[in-house]
Structures are given as C-alpha cells and as structure tokens.
Write a protein that holds these residues in place. Structure first.
Motif, PDB file in Angstrom:
ATOM      1  N   ASP A   1       0.856  -1.183   0.000  1.00 52.80           N
ATOM      2  CA  ASP A   1       0.000   0.000   0.000  1.00 52.80           C
ATOM      3  C   ASP A   1       0.888   1.228   0.000  1.00 52.80           C
ATOM      4  O   ASP A   1       2.071   1.154   0.389  1.00 52.80           O
ATOM      5  N   SER A   2       0.345   2.372  -0.400  1.00 53.82           N
ATOM      6  CA  SER A   2       1.132   3.606  -0.334  1.00 53.82           C
ATOM      7  C   SER A   2       1.415   3.919   1.139  1.00 53.82           C
ATOM      8  O   SER A   2       0.644   3.529   2.025  1.00 53.82           O
ATOM      9  N   PHE A   3       2.531   4.574   1.386  1.00 54.51           N
ATOM     10  CA  PHE A   3       2.879   4.958   2.754  1.00 54.51           C
ATOM     11  C   PHE A   3       3.716   6.222   2.716  1.00 54.51           C
ATOM     12  O   PHE A   3       4.255   6.602   1.677  1.00 54.51           O
ATOM     13  N   ILE A   4       3.789   6.865   3.864  1.00 55.16           N
ATOM     14  CA  ILE A   4       4.519   8.128   3.984  1.00 55.16           C
ATOM     15  C   ILE A   4       5.630   7.975   5.010  1.00 55.16           C
ATOM     16  O   ILE A   4       5.421   7.396   6.082  1.00 55.16           O
ATOM     17  N   VAL A   5       6.801   8.501   4.670  1.00 54.96           N
ATOM     18  CA  VAL A   5       7.938   8.543   5.586  1.00 54.96           C
ATOM     19  C   VAL A   5       8.282  10.006   5.821  1.00 54.96           C
ATOM     20  O   VAL A   5       8.427  10.778   4.872  1.00 54.96           O
ATOM     21  N   LEU A   6       8.373  10.394   7.089  1.00 56.61           N
ATOM     22  CA  LEU A   6       8.812  11.732   7.460  1.00 56.61           C
ATOM     23  C   LEU A   6      10.324  11.672   7.622  1.00 56.61           C
ATOM     24  O   LEU A   6      10.831  10.833   8.373  1.00 56.61           O
ATOM     25  N   GLY A   7      11.051  12.536   6.906  1.00 54.97           N
ATOM     26  CA  GLY A   7      12.498  12.414   6.893  1.00 54.97           C
ATOM     27  C   GLY A   7      13.263  13.692   7.151  1.00 54.97           C
ATOM     28  O   GLY A   7      12.780  14.798   6.901  1.00 54.97           O
ATOM     29  N   ILE A   8      14.467  13.495   7.663  1.00 58.50           N
ATOM     30  CA  ILE A   8      15.470  14.548   7.799  1.00 58.50           C
ATOM     31  C   ILE A   8      16.535  14.194   6.779  1.00 58.50           C
ATOM     32  O   ILE A   8      17.029  13.059   6.762  1.00 58.50           O
ATOM     33  N   GLY A   9      16.889  15.136   5.905  1.00 59.82           N
ATOM     34  CA  GLY A   9      17.737  14.760   4.790  1.00 59.82           C
ATOM     35  C   GLY A   9      18.992  15.574   4.608  1.00 59.82           C
ATOM     36  O   GLY A   9      19.214  16.586   5.261  1.00 59.82           O
ATOM     37  N   THR A  10      19.786  15.068   3.674  1.00 59.74           N
ATOM     38  CA  THR A  10      21.011  15.731   3.259  1.00 59.74           C
ATOM     39  C   THR A  10      21.198  15.504   1.764  1.00 59.74           C
ATOM     40  O   THR A  10      20.776  14.470   1.235  1.00 59.74           O
ATOM     41  N   GLU A  11      21.797  16.466   1.105  1.00 59.07           N
ATOM     42  CA  GLU A  11      22.133  16.289  -0.301  1.00 59.07           C
ATOM     43  C   GLU A  11      23.468  15.559  -0.393  1.00 59.07           C
ATOM     44  O   GLU A  11      24.437  15.929   0.264  1.00 59.07           O
ATOM     45  N   LEU A  12      23.496  14.510  -1.225  1.00 59.03           N
ATOM     46  CA  LEU A  12      24.745  13.784  -1.464  1.00 59.03           C
ATOM     47  C   LEU A  12      25.461  14.465  -2.621  1.00 59.03           C
ATOM     48  O   LEU A  12      24.904  14.605  -3.705  1.00 59.03           O
ATOM     49  N   LYS A  13      26.692  14.890  -2.387  1.00 61.23           N
ATOM     50  CA  LYS A  13      27.441  15.670  -3.385  1.00 61.23           C
ATOM     51  C   LYS A  13      28.333  14.804  -4.274  1.00 61.23           C
ATOM     52  O   LYS A  13      28.770  15.249  -5.322  1.00 61.23           O
TER      53      LYS A  13
ATOM     54  N   ALA B   1      15.816  11.265  -5.770  1.00 61.73           N
ATOM     55  CA  ALA B   1      16.260  12.400  -6.582  1.00 61.73           C
ATOM     56  C   ALA B   1      15.195  13.491  -6.463  1.00 61.73           C
ATOM     57  O   ALA B   1      14.019  13.238  -6.710  1.00 61.73           O
ATOM     58  N   VAL B   2      15.610  14.690  -6.027  1.00 55.88           N
ATOM     59  CA  VAL B   2      14.696  15.824  -5.869  1.00 55.88           C
ATOM     60  C   VAL B   2      15.321  17.028  -6.557  1.00 55.88           C
ATOM     61  O   VAL B   2      16.432  17.439  -6.201  1.00 55.88           O
ATOM     62  N   ASN B   3      14.622  17.583  -7.548  1.00 55.79           N
ATOM     63  CA  ASN B   3      15.133  18.751  -8.273  1.00 55.79           C
ATOM     64  C   ASN B   3      16.561  18.536  -8.767  1.00 55.79           C
ATOM     65  O   ASN B   3      17.437  19.381  -8.579  1.00 55.79           O
ATOM     66  N   ASN B   4      16.801  17.377  -9.366  1.00 54.17           N
ATOM     67  CA  ASN B   4      18.114  17.007  -9.910  1.00 54.17           C
ATOM     68  C   ASN B   4      19.212  16.924  -8.862  1.00 54.17           C
ATOM     69  O   ASN B   4      20.395  17.080  -9.177  1.00 54.17           O
ATOM     70  N   LYS B   5      18.833  16.707  -7.619  1.00 49.94           N
ATOM     71  CA  LYS B   5      19.808  16.507  -6.542  1.00 49.94           C
ATOM     72  C   LYS B   5      19.597  15.108  -5.970  1.00 49.94           C
ATOM     73  O   LYS B   5      18.471  14.635  -5.855  1.00 49.94           O
ATOM     74  N   MET B   6      20.712  14.459  -5.591  1.00 51.36           N
ATOM     75  CA  MET B   6      20.652  13.156  -4.963  1.00 51.36           C
ATOM     76  C   MET B   6      20.491  13.380  -3.453  1.00 51.36           C
ATOM     77  O   MET B   6      21.394  13.903  -2.803  1.00 51.36           O
TER      78      MET B   6
ATOM     79  N   TYR C   1      10.118  -6.689 -14.500  1.00 52.75           N
ATOM     80  CA  TYR C   1       9.886  -5.447 -13.780  1.00 52.75           C
ATOM     81  C   TYR C   1      11.013  -4.456 -14.039  1.00 52.75           C
ATOM     82  O   TYR C   1      12.138  -4.848 -14.351  1.00 52.75           O
ATOM     83  N   ALA C   2      10.692  -3.176 -13.881  1.00 55.95           N
ATOM     84  CA  ALA C   2      11.697  -2.127 -14.066  1.00 55.95           C
ATOM     85  C   ALA C   2      11.539  -1.076 -12.972  1.00 55.95           C
ATOM     86  O   ALA C   2      10.418  -0.767 -12.547  1.00 55.95           O
ATOM     87  N   TYR C   3      12.661  -0.539 -12.541  1.00 53.33           N
ATOM     88  CA  TYR C   3      12.672   0.600 -11.616  1.00 53.33           C
ATOM     89  C   TYR C   3      12.695   1.845 -12.476  1.00 53.33           C
ATOM     90  O   TYR C   3      13.583   2.019 -13.298  1.00 53.33           O
ATOM     91  N   VAL C   4      11.700   2.704 -12.308  1.00 57.56           N
ATOM     92  CA  VAL C   4      11.603   3.899 -13.147  1.00 57.56           C
ATOM     93  C   VAL C   4      11.800   5.179 -12.327  1.00 57.56           C
ATOM     94  O   VAL C   4      11.382   6.255 -12.732  1.00 57.56           O
ATOM     95  N   GLY C   5      12.459   5.043 -11.196  1.00 54.41           N
ATOM     96  CA  GLY C   5      12.730   6.207 -10.365  1.00 54.41           C
ATOM     97  C   GLY C   5      11.804   6.259  -9.173  1.00 54.41           C
ATOM     98  O   GLY C   5      11.078   5.321  -8.877  1.00 54.41           O
ATOM     99  N   GLY C   6      11.851   7.374  -8.485  1.00 52.33           N
ATOM    100  CA  GLY C   6      11.083   7.510  -7.255  1.00 52.33           C
ATOM    101  C   GLY C   6      11.913   7.094  -6.066  1.00 52.33           C
ATOM    102  O   GLY C   6      13.020   6.570  -6.211  1.00 52.33           O
TER     103      GLY C   6
END
Length: 159
Positions: free
Chosen positions: A10-22, A66-71, A129-134
């Motif tokens: 089922d769909s689910f939501i994760v609340l996260g604290i993040g960092t950009e990987l450079k 990937a968010v706004n072309n950032k990892m 099957y294929a991984y198409v992102g997300g």
C-alpha cells in the motif's frame, strides 16, 4: 542469483530529515562516506531520536530520492505527525516493490549490502519489472542475535 521477492505494498509516507549527497552517483565510496557521516550526525545530535518518538512502528528508513536534480538521502520513520526540523514528507506509491531481505552487524553495513544486492543483481534479474525512479529505501526492522535485520524496498513497474 540474488534472493528477492516482488511484493504488493500500500502507499505509505515517511517523514524524513535529509542531506544532499554531493558525490558523483558512480562514486560508491564517496556516497557511503557521506551517508555514514550524516547518520552519525543525526544520531549524535538527537534528531533521529526525535523522529523515532513520532513513529507508528519501530522501523527506521534510510531513503534515497532524486529531488530537483539533486541526490538526496533521508533518515525517516512512518508517521502522520511532523516536526519543524524535518526536511521532507516522502510519499511511496501503492504497487509492486522489489524486496531484498538481509542482516548485518551494523545499520550501515545492512544498508550497503542490501543496496548492492538490489541494484547490482536483483533489478537486473527481475526481467518482468523495471525501476523507473522515485524514492527507494532500506528499512531497518530490528535486531536479532546481535545483528541488525531489514529489507530494501524499491518501487517497480511491470514491463
């Protein structure tokens, strides 16, 4: 041959604290160091404990997206609540997921091992099957006999 399953979630939501990987996406050593440094920081400064206090279960999520072309990489939990210091509410879609299960001595080793098997072997073997992102995630589910155990969840689509 990789040991994996395809599971409907089922769909689910994760609340996260993040960092950009450079690091470059092919620089596994650089990415792994950035992730390890991030996890050490959120553990030591109490942000991970604050997240865990809101969780609806005992799972700890290590999310890549990937968010706004950032990892991006996130420490997260399943919850309906929010915290001011969180950086993203991550929506995982309903549908099929490639799931790789495993255990290791540490959380970091578990994440690296499951990610390596999932992206290095299982996705290539899952020819229907294929991984198409997300977002994809390593889920730390608990400890058993001194080891950390968990799963890697990658949303996939039927080809």
């Amino acid at each position: 041959m990789a040991d994996y399953t395809i599971e409907e979630k089922d769909s689910f939501i994760v609340l996260g604290i993040g960092t950009e990987l450079k690091s470059d996406y092919r620089d596994y050593a650089g990415i792994n160091k950035e992730k390890a440094d991030f996890w050490q920081a959120v553990t030591e400064d109490g942000r991970l404990d604050a997240l865990k206090a809101l969780a609806t279960n005992d799972y700890i999520f290590a999310v890549n997206e990937a968010v706004n072309n950032k990892m991006m990489h996130y420490a997260g939990v399943m919850t309906e609540e929010t915290l001011p210091e969180t950086t993203r509410v991550i929506q995982f879609p309903k549908g099929p997921y490639l799931v790789v299960k495993g255990e290791a001595k540490t959380s970091e080793e578990l994440s690296q091992t499951l990610t390596g098997i999932a992206f290095g072997q299982a996705l290539g073997e899952a020819t229907d099957y294929a991984y198409v992102g997300g977002p994809n995630t390593t889920v730390e589910m608990g400890q058993l006999d001194g080891n950390v155990y968990g799963e890697m969840w990658i949303p996939v689509v039927k080809k």
